[in-house]
Design a protein around this motif. Structure first.
Motif, PDB file in Angstrom:
ATOM      1  N   GLN A 212       0.808  -1.233   0.000  1.00  7.08           N
ATOM      2  CA  GLN A 212       0.000   0.000   0.000  1.00  7.08           C
ATOM      3  C   GLN A 212       0.836   1.277   0.000  1.00  7.08           C
ATOM      4  OE1 GLN A 212      -2.842  -0.122   3.213  1.00  7.08           O
ATOM      5  NE2 GLN A 212      -3.968  -1.816   2.313  1.00  7.08           N
ATOM      6  N   LEU A 213       2.133   1.142   0.285  1.00  6.28           N
ATOM      7  CA  LEU A 213       3.013   2.315   0.218  1.00  6.28           C
ATOM      8  C   LEU A 213       3.459   2.580  -1.219  1.00  6.28           C
ATOM      9  CD1 LEU A 213       5.261   1.511   3.316  1.00  6.28           C
ATOM     10  CD2 LEU A 213       3.576   3.347   3.150  1.00  6.28           C
ATOM     11  N   GLY A 214       2.919   1.823  -2.157  1.00  5.90           N
ATOM     12  CA  GLY A 214       3.267   2.011  -3.561  1.00  5.90           C
ATOM     13  C   GLY A 214       4.450   1.163  -3.988  1.00  5.90           C
ATOM     14  N   VAL A 215       4.816   0.182  -3.161  1.00  4.95           N
ATOM     15  CA  VAL A 215       5.945  -0.687  -3.501  1.00  4.95           C
ATOM     16  C   VAL A 215       5.491  -1.702  -4.552  1.00  4.95           C
ATOM     17  CG1 VAL A 215       7.514  -2.457  -2.596  1.00  4.95           C
ATOM     18  CG2 VAL A 215       6.977  -0.428  -1.219  1.00  4.95           C
ATOM     19  N   GLU A 216       6.290  -1.823  -5.604  1.00  4.69           N
ATOM     20  CA  GLU A 216       5.981  -2.803  -6.654  1.00  4.69           C
ATOM     21  C   GLU A 216       6.599  -4.144  -6.250  1.00  4.69           C
ATOM     22  OE1 GLU A 216       6.439  -2.772 -11.524  1.00  4.69           O
ATOM     23  OE2 GLU A 216       7.927  -1.776 -10.280  1.00  4.69           O
ATOM     24  N   ILE A 217       5.896  -5.247  -6.489  1.00  4.48           N
ATOM     25  CA  ILE A 217       6.412  -6.532  -6.030  1.00  4.48           C
ATOM     26  C   ILE A 217       6.406  -7.561  -7.157  1.00  4.48           C
ATOM     27  CG2 ILE A 217       6.095  -8.445  -4.391  1.00  4.48           C
ATOM     28  CD1 ILE A 217       4.803  -6.402  -2.464  1.00  4.48           C
ATOM     29  N   TYR A 218       7.568  -8.146  -7.405  1.00  2.00           N
ATOM     30  CA  TYR A 218       7.666  -9.289  -8.324  1.00  2.00           C
ATOM     31  C   TYR A 218       7.939 -10.538  -7.508  1.00  2.00           C
ATOM     32  CZ  TYR A 218       8.213  -6.256 -12.445  1.00  2.00           C
ATOM     33  OH  TYR A 218       8.017  -5.352 -13.454  1.00  2.00           O
ATOM     34  N   LYS A 219       6.979 -11.444  -7.484  1.00  2.00           N
ATOM     35  CA  LYS A 219       7.251 -12.754  -6.884  1.00  2.00           C
ATOM     36  C   LYS A 219       7.831 -13.658  -7.974  1.00  2.00           C
ATOM     37  CE  LYS A 219       2.912 -12.979  -5.293  1.00  2.00           C
ATOM     38  NZ  LYS A 219       1.736 -13.532  -4.583  1.00  2.00           N
ATOM     39  N   ASN A 220       8.216 -14.900  -7.622  1.00  3.27           N
ATOM     40  CA  ASN A 220       8.755 -15.840  -8.611  1.00  3.27           C
ATOM     41  C   ASN A 220       9.915 -15.234  -9.388  1.00  3.27           C
ATOM     42  OD1 ASN A 220       6.785 -17.935  -8.165  1.00  3.27           O
ATOM     43  ND2 ASN A 220       5.306 -16.636  -9.216  1.00  3.27           N
ATOM     44  N   PHE A 221      10.750 -14.482  -8.737  1.00  2.00           N
ATOM     45  CA  PHE A 221      11.844 -13.794  -9.428  1.00  2.00           C
ATOM     46  C   PHE A 221      13.127 -14.031  -8.642  1.00  2.00           C
ATOM     47  CE2 PHE A 221      14.397 -10.653 -11.371  1.00  2.00           C
ATOM     48  CZ  PHE A 221      13.753 -10.134 -12.487  1.00  2.00           C
TER      49      PHE A 221
END
Ligand SMILES: Cc1cc2nc3c(=O)[nH]c(=O)nc-3n(C[C@H](O)[C@H](O)[C@H](O)COP(=O)(O)OP(=O)(O)OC[C@H]3O[C@@H](n4cnc5c(N)ncnc54)[C@H](O)[C@@H]3O)c2cc1C
Ligand SMILES: Cc1cc2nc3c(=O)[nH]c(=O)nc-3n(C[C@H](O)[C@H](O)[C@H](O)COP(=O)(O)OP(=O)(O)OC[C@H]3O[C@@H](n4cnc5c(N)ncnc54)[C@H](O)[C@@H]3O)c2cc1C
Ligand code: SF4
Ligand code: FES
Lengths: 481, 285
Positions: A212-221
């Protein structure tokens, strides 16, 4: 600072330390529900009333991230629970997690003035109470980010070190991206610590608040495989990188029989149960096998979690085998106590020498040796030495080794110029900077196995250092224009 | 989410999938694999990267439906997505010029050896290939293997196609007839790889195999995939999956891979209760 509690110190000291509502040992050692329900509102306010509101609150110095403990306890006393939660969050973005898993008994509570003569204030339980209050009443409001900075920062690993660094930088206005190798977020919080200590809903909520702080998240990386560090700099345009990849690679003792069916590293065992939900098999697809009798080797939190998990998976007998004495066990006191209550059998001063097989290549027993304590070693603990001729066999069908972990080398071996110690940890300076410009690191990756809060502390220090590094870099650019 | 772009049935149990996974597509090398999880609560399983197209951002997988996860995957169609795909994992095959090489694929293992054979051919090696399976229906990629090989031999256990017998029969003849064969790459069921290894040991011919240990994370974090190589413990997912066959303790791995057979059966039984999977399983032995 003013006192908010009108009671005299002598009256405060008469209040007994409040205890959590817990499932009974007989009930809980067969289910994965949370052991402790924490304090209710009345007990929390009463517990807050015990605090002496010290002029010099030494508890704050005991906290690795220096939460303003005195103030948040005062706010609880005034029943401003959300104010208290926000006060904690100024220093610690994950209070619902830390309130559950931090070793307060060796940090803030051990130094609490009240503890000199009475029992210390239950700081951890109060932290948990306000965090839970905020969750159950749905009162969380994400911090407003007013500043926006164009520079991009990559965070590798979504454990407590990584998410803390991400949250701090996002609050400062940076564009932050987290890369996580697994399909779930949280690092050890997700795959290691069981649900009966840290429910998944709580973890999910805390992780969502980071997003919610605007952090982008890539899982499986998997950084180092899906993209290398140099590609993150050169092709993705990140200007700084924080490495928080933990110490996830299990070590084995190297005794005969470790390749038998029924032998697990604690990491595999806990990952199957926690990340992959094997305890719900066959409603979930990942299997796990637990014998009637289980032996867990080790004395840390990991061993304690594995042995308590075994009881919950149906083991009739669960042994904890540790080569030193109980006093030397590195696990949190509360966990040792809970394990004992639940019926774990402790075999102290005992060292496994061999795992025995039945005719089908399955474990059928473990051979051990008695130990006695000798002179203190480099760690200051008395060194265990084997007692000759003391071998004996314990019949078990499952053996779980929780004898230590080291950092996963994928990034170190695919990135040039990163200094690595002989233990495989990454070398950093006092602001978590590695030997390479723009790359910072912290948590278990730099410490070996440590704690959630120390990982978070590293993440915070690194965030400050990254902020300084990127501001200087930006100034340099504007000046040279 | 990783959308399925195309799906092609290669045999009653073996299916080829092209999946959108641009980051993996860009980095894939011969010998790499992915871990995938079809649905929430699903198992993570390792599958070899057969091919990739970095422009289209796609990867190609060839999967045999043998248990719960692979059968569930087979129910997915173009337009559906796979929940998690991570990679490329494992140490890529060192692609060197050896001269003359034999590449052996057993069953779905042919899909795993094909990208390696192709990469070895591209750097100038001469490839002899042997494709084997239980029966005709399980022979895959014969055309593709043939296209990169100087000679190709096909064997089936039941003689329903090609020559009746196992892959070591033509291998022995090749090794006897051609003293210039420098290396053998063999991927397939463990007993097949073991038989190949035992044979090539007697010729002292360098032999590489890809070990299908049971994996959980695929990134070196659990040790579940540990194998014994020359008496040393290695993790197949990060130290392999390719190893020098002559150092592998095959019997140990064969035993370890049986750890969950009874539970796998329970999971598989469950498939039959799920109508969509049961419909598919009708065509599956
Ligand atoms: C079973 C167990 C119980 C514990 N109990 C407690 C406790 O009660 N209290 C306490 O304070 N501490 C406890 N600890 C210790 C604590 O969990 C760790 O110290 C802490 O989690 C370390 O945090 P971290 O962020 O450094 O790394 P981790 O939590 O290990 O997270 C690292 C993350 O990085 C990811 N990663 C790794 N490599 C890559 C890559 N190449 N690319 C992308 N992502 C990658 C991993 O998948 C993982 O998600 C426990 C540890 C274990 C194992
Ligand atoms: C590096 C590697 C590459 C592979 N590449 C391919 C491929 O390209 N195409 C293909 O069809 N198959 C491949 N496999 C095998 C594939 O992973 C298994 O067939 C699959 O996991 C079976 O899962 P299931 O749930 O459908 O069947 P299950 O009923 O669970 O298992 C059937 C058998 O598969 C094996 N297996 C089960 N779970 C796992 C697991 N988590 N990891 C590894 N093996 C397991 C066991 O030997 C088991 O007896 C590969 C395996 C490895 C290790
Ligand atoms: S040291 Fe103890 S009594 Fe003093 S402020 Fe901190 S919690 Fe309260
Ligand atoms: S699959 Fe977990 S270490 Fe290899």
């Amino acid at each position: 600072m003013n006192y908010v509690n009108p009671m005299k110190p002598s009256e405060r000291m008469k209040i007994p330390r409040q205890v959590s509502i817990e499932q009974t040992a007989e009930e809980r050692n067969r289910n994965f529900n949370e052991v402790s329900a924490g304090l209710d509102e009345a007990r929390a306010v009463l517990e807050a009333a015990r605090c002496l509101e010290c002029k010099n609150p030494v508890c704050i110095e005991g906290c690795p991230v220096t939460i303003d403990i005195r103030t948040f306890i005062q706010l609880i006393f005034k029943k401003d629970f959300i104010g208290a939660a926000n006060k904690i969050r100024e220093a610690n973005y994950l209070p619902a997690i830390c309130g559950r898993v931090c070793p307060q008994e060796t940090q803030c509570e051990i130094v609490c003035i009240l503890g000199k003569k009475y029992e210390p204030v239950a700081i951890g339980k109060l932290e948990r109470f306000v965090a839970d209050y905020e969750i159950s009443n749905n009162l969380f409001i994400p911090p407003v980010i007013t500043n926006h900075i164009d520079q991009k920062v990559a965070i590798v690993g979504s454990g407590p070190a990584g998410v803390t660094c991400a949250a701090e930088l996002a609050k400062l206005g940076y564009k932050v991206t987290i890369f996580e190798a697994l399909h779930g977020l949280g690092g050890v919080l997700r795959y290691g610590i069981p649900e009966f200590r840290l429910p998944r809903e709580i973890l999910d909520i805390e992780m969502e608040r980071v997003r919610q702080l605007g952090v982008e998240i890539y899982k499986n990386f998997v950084v180092g495989r899906t993209a290398t560090i140099d590609e993150l700099f050169n092709e993705w345009g990140f200007e700084a990188i924080f490495l928080g990849t933990g110490a996830g690679t299990p070590t084995f003792m190297g005794i005969p029989g470790e390749s038998l069916s029924g032998v697990y590293s604690a990491n595999e065992y806990l990952t199957r149960v926690n990340l992959m939900q094997a305890y719900q098999f066959p409603d979930s697809d990942t299997p796990i096998k637990v014998g009637k009798e289980v032996a867990v080797i080790g004395g840390g939190n990991t061993a304690m979690d594995a042995v308590r998990t075994s009881l919950r998976l149906g083991a009739k007998k669960a042994y904890l085998i540790y080569r030193r004495s109980r006093k030397e066990m590195p696990a949190r006191e509360e966990e040792v106590h809970h394990a004992e209550e639940e019926g774990v059998e402790f075999m102290m001063l005992t060292n496994p020498t061999r795992i025995l097989a039945d005719g089908n290549n399955w474990v059928c027993g473990i051979e051990c040796q008695k130990m006695e304590l000798g002179e203190p070693d480099e760690s200051g603990r008395r060194k265990p030495i084997p007692v000759k001729g003391s071998e004996f066999v314990v019949p078990v069908q499952t053996v779980i080794e929780a004898v230590g972990q080291k950092p996963n080398p994928i990034i170190q071996t695919t990135t040039e110029g990163l200094d690595v110690s002989k233990w495989g940890t990454i070398v950093v300076n006092d602001v978590q900077l590695t030997s390479r410009e723009g790359i910072f690191a912290g948590g278990d990756l730099t410490r070996g196995g440590a704690t959630v809060i120390l990982a978070m502390r590293d993440g915070k220090i690194a965030a400050d250092a990254i902020h300084k590094y990127l501001s200087d870099k930006q100034d340099g650019k504007t000046e040279s224009k | 989410m990783f959308p399925i772009i195309s799906k092609e049935i290669l045999s009653s149990t073996i299916t080829k999938y092209v999946i959108h996974a641009p980051f993996i597509a860009k980095k894939r090398k011969a010998g790499n694999f992915v871990m995938l999880r079809v649905v929430d609560n699903g198992e993570r399983i390792p599958i070899t990267l057969v091919d990739s197209d970095s422009n289209a951002g796609t990867i190609t997988l060839i999967v045999q439906a043998i248990g719960k996860t692979t059968k569930l995957l087979a129910t997915k169609n173009v337009g559906d997505s796979i929940l998690d795909v991570v990679g490329p994992l494992g140490v890529p095959t060192p692609i060197e010029l050896h001269g003359q090489i034999v590449c052996i694929g057993g069953g779905v293992g042919t899909a795993e050896v094909y990208p390696i054979a192709r990469a070895l051919k591209d750097v100038g090696n001469t490839i002899y290939s042997i494709v084997g399976a239980r029966s005709k229906d399980l022979i895959i990629l014969e055309k593709e293997m043939g296209a990169i090989s100087k000679e190709i031999y096909v064997t089936t256990d039941d003689g329903s196609y090609g020559r009746k017998g196992i892959v070591t029969d033509p291998l022995k003849e090749l090794l006897d007839a051609n003293k210039d064969i420098q290396a053998v790459y063999a991927i397939g069921p463990l007993p097949m790889m073991k038989a190949v290894s035992n044979l090539t040991k007697t010729y002292s011919t360098k032999t590489l195999v890809s070990l299908n240990a049971i994996m959980v994370d695929g990134t070196g974090m659990c040790g579940g995939c540990r194998v014994s190589i020359g008496g040393k413990m290695k993790f197949a997912c990060v130290d392999g999956p390719e190893f020098d066959a002559h150092l592998v303790d095959f019997d140990e791995l064969i035993m370890r891979n049986r750890t969950y057979v009874d539970l796998e059966k329970i999971a598989d039984e469950r498939c039959k209760l799920t109508p969509s999977i049961a419909a598919l399983a009708g065509g599956v032995k």
